[in-house]
Design a protein around this motif. Sequence first.
Motif, PDB file in Angstrom:
ATOM      1  N   UNK A   1       1.023  -0.996  -0.099  1.00  0.00           N
ATOM      2  CA  UNK A   1       0.063  -0.062  -0.040  1.00  0.00           C
ATOM      3  C   UNK A   1       0.928   1.059  -0.194  1.00  0.00           C
ATOM      4  N   UNK A   2       0.666   2.603  -0.972  1.00  0.00           N
ATOM      5  CA  UNK A   2       1.404   3.218  -0.542  1.00  0.00           C
ATOM      6  C   UNK A   2       1.441   3.973   1.253  1.00  0.00           C
ATOM      7  N   UNK A   3       2.360   4.254   0.915  1.00  0.00           N
ATOM      8  CA  UNK A   3       3.252   5.183   2.184  1.00  0.00           C
ATOM      9  C   UNK A   3       3.849   6.482   2.434  1.00  0.00           C
ATOM     10  N   UNK A   4       4.458   6.699   3.757  1.00  0.00           N
ATOM     11  CA  UNK A   4       5.642   7.852   3.358  1.00  0.00           C
ATOM     12  C   UNK A   4       6.615   7.648   2.606  1.00  0.00           C
ATOM     13  N   UNK A   5       7.132   6.735   3.018  1.00  0.00           N
ATOM     14  CA  UNK A   5       8.136   6.181   3.236  1.00  0.00           C
ATOM     15  C   UNK A   5       8.592   6.108   1.250  1.00  0.00           C
ATOM     16  N   UNK A   6       7.847   5.933   0.336  1.00  0.00           N
ATOM     17  CA  UNK A   6       8.244   6.687  -1.168  1.00  0.00           C
ATOM     18  C   UNK A   6       7.608   7.288  -1.576  1.00  0.00           C
ATOM     19  N   UNK A   7       7.661   8.778  -2.192  1.00  0.00           N
ATOM     20  CA  UNK A   7       7.173   9.184  -2.794  1.00  0.00           C
ATOM     21  C   UNK A   7       6.809   9.781  -4.263  1.00  0.00           C
ATOM     22  N   UNK A   8       5.417  10.034  -4.714  1.00  0.00           N
ATOM     23  CA  UNK A   8       5.350   9.683  -6.044  1.00  0.00           C
ATOM     24  C   UNK A   8       4.770  11.784  -5.821  1.00  0.00           C
ATOM     25  N   UNK A   9       5.273  11.892  -7.303  1.00  0.00           N
ATOM     26  CA  UNK A   9       5.355  12.743  -8.190  1.00  0.00           C
ATOM     27  C   UNK A   9       4.467  12.620  -9.722  1.00  0.00           C
ATOM     28  N   UNK A  10       3.363  12.520  -9.751  1.00  0.00           N
ATOM     29  CA  UNK A  10       2.530  12.043 -10.798  1.00  0.00           C
ATOM     30  C   UNK A  10       2.530  13.015 -12.313  1.00  0.00           C
ATOM     31  N   UNK A  11       2.327  12.590 -13.013  1.00  0.00           N
ATOM     32  CA  UNK A  11       3.004  12.825 -14.641  1.00  0.00           C
ATOM     33  C   UNK A  11       2.045  14.559 -14.793  1.00  0.00           C
ATOM     34  N   UNK A  12       0.491  14.415 -14.056  1.00  0.00           N
ATOM     35  CA  UNK A  12      -0.249  15.620 -13.916  1.00  0.00           C
ATOM     36  C   UNK A  12      -0.194  16.247 -12.812  1.00  0.00           C
ATOM     37  N   UNK A  13      -0.158  17.409 -12.632  1.00  0.00           N
ATOM     38  CA  UNK A  13       0.726  18.067 -11.319  1.00  0.00           C
ATOM     39  C   UNK A  13      -0.797  17.566  -9.822  1.00  0.00           C
TER      40      UNK A  13
END
Lengths: 255, 241
Positions: free
Chosen positions: B70-82
């Motif tokens: 599941x998502x969590x703070x350990x992995x951050x993602x900047x999406x392709x759209x803002x």
Amino acid sequence: MGRLNPLVGLILPAIFLVLWWYITDIAHLLPVNQFPTPGRVWNTGLQLFNNGELFRHITVSLGRVLAGFAIGAVIALLLGTLVGLFRPVERLADPFLQALRNVPSLAWVPFLLLWMGIDEPPKITLIAIGAFFPVYLNLVSGIRQTDRKLVEVGYIFGLKPFALIYRIVLPAALPYLLAGLRIGLGQAWLFLVAAELIASTRGLGFMLIDAENSSRPDIMLVAIITLAVLGKLCDWLLQLAERWLLRWTDTFKGR
Amino acid sequence: MSSLLTIEGVSKSFSGSQIFNDLNLAVEAGEIISLVGKSGCGKSTLLRLVAGLDPVHAGQVRVNDLPITAPGRQVGLMFQEPRLFPWLNVRDNVAFGLSPARKSSKDNVVAGLLEEVDLTDSAKLLPRQLSGGMAQRVALARALAGEPEVLLLDEPFSALDAFTRMRLQDLVLKVWHDYRPTMLLVTHDIEEALYLSDRVVVLGEKPAGVQEIIEVKLPRPRNRNDVQLLELRGQLLAELS
Ligand SMILES: Nc1ncnc2c1ncn2[C@@H]1O[C@H](COP(=O)(O)OP(=O)(O)O)[C@@H](O)[C@H]1O
Ligand SMILES: [Mg+2]
């Protein structure tokens, strides 16, 4: 269209007033005992205002509307949030609520009177029922319109379910919720009159019935105009709040 | 010692169409990896899998030896759209990304990030008032604010002019110097990939796997016109065509 002075909204009422005055007072097209002149209604209104009677009815009605609206809206906020967020709750509660929604408002009256007596509780309950549904329905669809992409941003930053709700889902549903609140408040006034017409000794609805019994169309018109002005005023306040709260929206605002 | 990020035997398909078949990649702590490949080959999908947003159909993604479910703070993602929150102004959008540990020095950190992405004067603007490039810089600042251990950037500079793009590439390197996140960066820009990363991973046609890995063994800061970079550039272009 450029920016128009908001006072243009008064043009139509003014034309209406002139027509009314012309038909009743100048051309005498209608019997005066059924359709009083503007002057007559003004005088009656002034009289009722000066002896405090109008004010008394307004306070009672306004109190009922606000109480019923507040109760209905708060319940709708809680239930709508749960139903909007959780599919199982929706399956459980929505069919029942949809069935209740289809009960015509007046059908509640005898039951509420029998069950709660003829005092304030049945009236406020009826108004709350009227206010509940628009708020509930709009909130649920607002929550369901929330952009999944924004919710994913919440997941990425590790938001807990509760934070996800109040930081993303509810703000995203806010335009719908506010539209629901405005419709709900209008419904509250509608149901108020329904309640007061049937069983009351005070309030604007009672004023109408009382005027009917004593054949005073001028008093009726005072009550009707008061209802129109109060309803508009309430809606205007919500509209101001809406404009301020939704200043971030990027929608077509009409030309 | 095993790698910080391990993508092991990962398969993924959407409604019958297979995107990945047995994809493998191991990324060391503090490494910067660029992902390149044809449009639609699955680069964004891969980042979503690593972030835990979508489930894998076979295989596993592990960070620090723990499977990502599941998502969590350990992995951050900047999406392709803002994907900015339209009801928050620029400053609050960036503050949204702050890790709980940085909340106490919130104002300073956000002001610093806004300064870095050159948006100090736009702090009070709403997303609807931003240009595409400004919105992308806000999204970058928000992603950096989280200081995740693994930072995933999906075409972070695509909407920017050449000059701003170079400045923000250097900003990303500076952030990397400051706290050494492990980075996976999707890009279409080969020069960018070579300038920033330790390895450039080329994804193949669908169902994609790793087609080629090109190592860039040059110390940082790099010279954008380094002959070795130009050589690798030719190699990469051949790989992509
Ligand atoms: N949610 C989805 N449902 C169905 N197909 C998807 C979905 N997301 C991506 N795809 C498909 O997966 C493929 C890879 O998409 P994507 O990862 O966005 O490519 P890239 O980022 O490399 O351009 C595309 O063919 C796309 O149509
Ligand atoms: Mg993509």
